[in-house]
Write a protein that holds these residues in place. Structure first.
Motif, PDB file in Angstrom:
ATOM      1  N   GLN A 165     -17.100  -0.781   0.979  1.00  0.00           N
ATOM      2  CA  GLN A 165     -16.966   0.618   1.385  1.00  0.00           C
ATOM      3  C   GLN A 165     -18.263   1.142   1.989  1.00  0.00           C
ATOM      4  OE1 GLN A 165     -15.560   2.301  -2.341  1.00  0.00           O
ATOM      5  NE2 GLN A 165     -13.461   2.399  -1.553  1.00  0.00           N
ATOM      6  N   GLU A 219      -7.668  -2.464  -3.713  1.00  0.00           N
ATOM      7  CA  GLU A 219      -8.436  -3.558  -3.124  1.00  0.00           C
ATOM      8  C   GLU A 219      -9.087  -4.408  -4.212  1.00  0.00           C
ATOM      9  OE1 GLU A 219     -10.888  -4.163   0.953  1.00  0.00           O
ATOM     10  OE2 GLU A 219     -11.459  -2.427  -0.246  1.00  0.00           O
ATOM     11  N   THR A 220      -9.544  -3.761  -5.282  1.00  0.00           N
ATOM     12  CA  THR A 220     -10.111  -4.502  -6.413  1.00  0.00           C
ATOM     13  C   THR A 220      -9.071  -5.432  -7.020  1.00  0.00           C
ATOM     14  OG1 THR A 220     -11.656  -2.704  -6.933  1.00  0.00           O
ATOM     15  CG2 THR A 220     -11.157  -4.267  -8.702  1.00  0.00           C
ATOM     16  N   CYS A 267      -7.446  -6.548   7.454  1.00  0.00           N
ATOM     17  CA  CYS A 267      -6.906  -5.564   6.513  1.00  0.00           C
ATOM     18  C   CYS A 267      -5.552  -5.979   5.952  1.00  0.00           C
ATOM     19  CB  CYS A 267      -6.803  -4.195   7.177  1.00  0.00           C
ATOM     20  SG  CYS A 267      -5.542  -4.084   8.477  1.00  0.00           S
ATOM     21  N   TYR A 296      -7.738  -0.415   5.430  1.00  0.00           N
ATOM     22  CA  TYR A 296      -8.173  -1.099   4.223  1.00  0.00           C
ATOM     23  C   TYR A 296      -7.606  -0.378   3.006  1.00  0.00           C
ATOM     24  CZ  TYR A 296     -11.408  -3.284   7.475  1.00  0.00           C
ATOM     25  OH  TYR A 296     -11.931  -3.963   8.543  1.00  0.00           O
ATOM     26  N   PRO A 297      -7.263  -1.105   1.948  1.00  0.00           N
ATOM     27  CA  PRO A 297      -6.650  -0.477   0.771  1.00  0.00           C
ATOM     28  C   PRO A 297      -7.615   0.470   0.060  1.00  0.00           C
ATOM     29  CG  PRO A 297      -6.374  -2.874   0.747  1.00  0.00           C
ATOM     30  CD  PRO A 297      -7.372  -2.570   1.812  1.00  0.00           C
ATOM     31  N   GLU A 298      -7.053   1.359  -0.747  1.00  0.00           N
ATOM     32  CA  GLU A 298      -7.877   2.186  -1.626  1.00  0.00           C
ATOM     33  C   GLU A 298      -8.625   1.273  -2.603  1.00  0.00           C
ATOM     34  OE1 GLU A 298      -8.317   5.428  -1.454  1.00  0.00           O
ATOM     35  OE2 GLU A 298      -6.949   5.624   0.249  1.00  0.00           O
ATOM     36  N   SER A 314     -14.333  -6.568   6.057  1.00  0.00           N
ATOM     37  CA  SER A 314     -12.884  -6.629   5.859  1.00  0.00           C
ATOM     38  C   SER A 314     -12.527  -7.071   4.447  1.00  0.00           C
ATOM     39  CB  SER A 314     -12.265  -7.609   6.861  1.00  0.00           C
ATOM     40  OG  SER A 314     -12.665  -8.939   6.575  1.00  0.00           O
ATOM     41  N   THR A 315     -11.290  -6.797   4.065  1.00  0.00           N
ATOM     42  CA  THR A 315     -10.789  -7.294   2.779  1.00  0.00           C
ATOM     43  C   THR A 315     -10.849  -8.814   2.754  1.00  0.00           C
ATOM     44  OG1 THR A 315      -9.309  -5.382   2.604  1.00  0.00           O
ATOM     45  CG2 THR A 315      -8.820  -7.285   1.199  1.00  0.00           C
ATOM     46  N   GLN A 359       0.819  -1.203   0.000  1.00  0.00           N
ATOM     47  CA  GLN A 359       0.000   0.000   0.000  1.00  0.00           C
ATOM     48  C   GLN A 359       0.858   1.259   0.000  1.00  0.00           C
ATOM     49  OE1 GLN A 359      -3.474   0.119   2.583  1.00  0.00           O
ATOM     50  NE2 GLN A 359      -3.196  -2.034   3.101  1.00  0.00           N
ATOM     51  N   VAL A 412     -16.027  -4.380  -3.820  1.00  0.00           N
ATOM     52  CA  VAL A 412     -15.340  -3.328  -3.076  1.00  0.00           C
ATOM     53  C   VAL A 412     -16.299  -2.190  -2.735  1.00  0.00           C
ATOM     54  CG1 VAL A 412     -13.540  -1.556  -3.219  1.00  0.00           C
ATOM     55  CG2 VAL A 412     -13.052  -3.898  -3.957  1.00  0.00           C
ATOM     56  N   ILE A 416      -6.490  -6.682  -5.507  1.00  0.00           N
ATOM     57  CA  ILE A 416      -6.213  -7.751  -4.541  1.00  0.00           C
ATOM     58  C   ILE A 416      -7.267  -8.851  -4.655  1.00  0.00           C
ATOM     59  CG2 ILE A 416      -6.180  -8.312  -2.079  1.00  0.00           C
ATOM     60  CD1 ILE A 416      -4.924  -5.531  -1.628  1.00  0.00           C
TER      61      ILE A 416
END
Length: 267
Positions: A204, A181-182, A43, A175-177, A219-220, A18, A200, A184
């Motif tokens: 959010q 995140e998409t 995360c 959590y990633p942007e 969570s992710t 990240q 995602v 990932i």
């Protein structure tokens, strides 16, 4: 084959940076500084440590901390056997002897009197006293101590003492942007990025409800679960309800709100 080469043979854990946390962790390890990793549930804290242990070619010993854990669970105890007693090293002692990275996951769950045993390992002494055995272990040069916890669950009863906190360098995860995140989700599950992006968005939306009916957002990790189910052929709405909504809340109104968000996303 060297120790590092042997550990490199293991499959590389997937981890998406990240920021510059990998380089910073490497600097901490070169100087054998203890590391604290803070962030919300799911995360990527544990995955990050797994990845760094792999990248550095070091063994990783993970301890899932809980409120019943005693100091003996960490350092070791005598076992009574037919022929007498035998000492059994605990995970912290084993890591200090062999030069592993010892990762205490969710360390605030352990009692404060238990975590005090790590203090001599996290300053210039780098030692571990085994009082019951009458032995003082000098940590292997490759040993490093890592702890993690979720600040969102802190309370007066479950928090680290300042005397413990100020022995560590620290990383703060979140959590990633959305774009990251998409990526990932797509990498972890093999799901198409367009569908992963929809998951995602749902995640959010749920995170915006934190403190307004939810103790913690999606969570992710749960998003990866949903993506995995969809990739396996489960209908997206069913996968989302199963993996994203039902695990995190029993509140009927919150469930209905999130269910509506899922229906709108996958209309």
């Amino acid at each position: 084959m060297s120790d590092k080469e042997q550990f490199k043979v293991r499959q590389e854990p997937f981890y998406q940076q990240q920021g510059n946390e990998v380089a910073l962790y490497e600097a901490a390890y070169r100087n054998r500084l203890p590391v604290m990793v803070k962030g919300p549930t799911g995360c990527g804290k544990s995955r990050f440590i797994e990845y760094m242990a792999w990248k550095l070619g070091k063994p990783l010993i993970t301890v899932a901390c809980n409120e019943d854990m005693t100091a003996s669970d960490l350092v070791g105890r005598y076992l009574l056997e037919a022929g007498g007693t035998r000492w059994l090293d605990g995970p912290l002692t084993t890591a200090a002897r062999i030069g592993a990275i010892c990762y205490l996951d969710e360390v605030v769950e352990a009692r404060q009197d238990t975590t005090v045993v790590i203090h001599p390992l996290t300053d210039h002494r780098r030692t571990l006293p085994l009082d019951k055995k009458g032995e003082l272990i000098e940590a292997h040069p490759d040993f490093q101590l890592v702890i993690s916890y979720n600040p969102g669950y802190q309370s007066l009863m479950k928090d680290l003492k300042q005397s413990t906190k100020q022995r560590f360098t620290a990383f703060e995860f979140d959590y990633p942007e959305a774009e990251l995140e998409t990526s990932i989700l797509a990498k972890e599950s093999g799901l198409d990025e367009a569908v992963a992006g929809k998951l995602v968005k749902i995640g959010q939306a749920a995170r915006n409800l934190k403190g307004h009916g939810l103790d913690e957002g999606i969570s992710t990790r749960l998003l990866v679960y949903a993506a995995t189910l969809i990739k396996d052929g489960v209908a997206p709405r069913d996968a989302c309800r199963m993996a994203l909504v039902r695990p995190i809340t029993d509140d009927a109104d919150i469930r209905e709100t999130l269910d509506h968000a899922i229906d709108a996303t996958f209309a």
